[in-house]
Motif scaffolding. Sequence first.
Motif, short mmCIF file in Angstrom:
data_model
loop_
_atom_site.label_atom_id
_atom_site.label_comp_id
_atom_site.label_asym_id
_atom_site.label_seq_id
_atom_site.Cartn_x
_atom_site.Cartn_y
_atom_site.Cartn_z
N ILE A 74 0.29 -4.98 -6.65
CA ILE A 74 1.20 -4.83 -7.79
C ILE A 74 1.36 -3.35 -8.12
O ILE A 74 2.48 -2.87 -8.33
N LEU A 75 0.26 -2.62 -8.13
CA LEU A 75 0.33 -1.18 -8.39
C LEU A 75 1.14 -0.48 -7.29
O LEU A 75 1.95 0.39 -7.58
N ARG A 76 0.93 -0.88 -6.04
CA ARG A 76 1.72 -0.32 -4.93
C ARG A 76 3.20 -0.51 -5.21
O ARG A 76 4.00 0.43 -5.10
N ASP A 77 3.58 -1.73 -5.58
CA ASP A 77 4.99 -2.03 -5.85
C ASP A 77 5.51 -1.24 -7.04
O ASP A 77 6.67 -0.81 -7.05
N ALA A 78 4.69 -1.02 -8.05
CA ALA A 78 5.10 -0.22 -9.20
C ALA A 78 5.40 1.21 -8.78
O ALA A 78 6.38 1.81 -9.25
N GLY A 129 -2.57 4.48 -14.97
CA GLY A 129 -1.99 3.82 -13.80
C GLY A 129 -1.50 4.81 -12.77
O GLY A 129 -1.72 4.65 -11.56
N ARG A 130 -0.82 5.87 -13.22
CA ARG A 130 -0.34 6.90 -12.29
C ARG A 130 -1.50 7.61 -11.61
O ARG A 130 -1.37 8.04 -10.46
N VAL A 169 -5.65 7.06 -4.96
CA VAL A 169 -6.50 5.99 -4.43
C VAL A 169 -5.68 5.11 -3.50
O VAL A 169 -6.10 4.81 -2.37
N LEU A 170 -4.51 4.73 -3.95
CA LEU A 170 -3.63 3.89 -3.16
C LEU A 170 -3.19 4.60 -1.88
O LEU A 170 -3.14 4.00 -0.80
N PHE A 206 -3.75 3.52 1.89
CA PHE A 206 -2.60 3.46 2.79
C PHE A 206 -2.86 4.27 4.06
O PHE A 206 -2.62 3.80 5.18
N SER A 207 -3.38 5.48 3.89
CA SER A 207 -3.66 6.35 5.04
C SER A 207 -4.73 5.76 5.93
O SER A 207 -4.62 5.79 7.16
N TRP A 208 -5.76 5.22 5.32
CA TRP A 208 -6.84 4.57 6.09
C TRP A 208 -6.26 3.41 6.89
O TRP A 208 -6.54 3.26 8.08
#
Length: 168
Positions: A28-32, A86-87, A92-93, A97-99
């Motif tokens: 959800i955070l990724r999509d935000a 949240g930002r 972290v995200l 993603f990179s990993w």
Amino acid sequence: MQRTSFSDFKCPAARALDSVGDWWSMLILRDAFQGLSRFDEFQKSLGVAPNILTRRLKHLTEKGLFERRLYHQRPARYEYRLTDKGRDFFPVLMTLFSWGSRHIPEEDLAFLLGDNASGKERQTMLVDARTGEEVTPENTSLLAGPAADDEVHQRIARMRACYLGIDA
């Protein structure tokens, strides 16, 4: 199923997980970060059951990662906007993603991280903000914080002795 709360744990990683929750919350955070903000947008993107999405959005809002804003009166409809907290989840995200990008077959990569200005692919790494040095398992260990008790000191000593090969 009732989740275990990590809110009383001394470990910042455990407490962060308590705020974020589970994989649905991270998605959800990724999509935000990709510009989605409305319930139906999240549901369409994720294919998650409405009851699960409702719980996750409520949790993320209660933990201060989202702010809920009314955008339509009748019927009442809300959008979810990232707060400063949240930002702050963005690095972290992006690290996750990179990993993931490094450990899945290249032919399966649908997305890459890119620089907005140049359009070139980004190569990420975690660095120390003070020195610019890459943070690795070989050059990084835990230190006792202000709330450290004997158990924390023992855990740090064990980590240094076993993992890093440093005498406790």
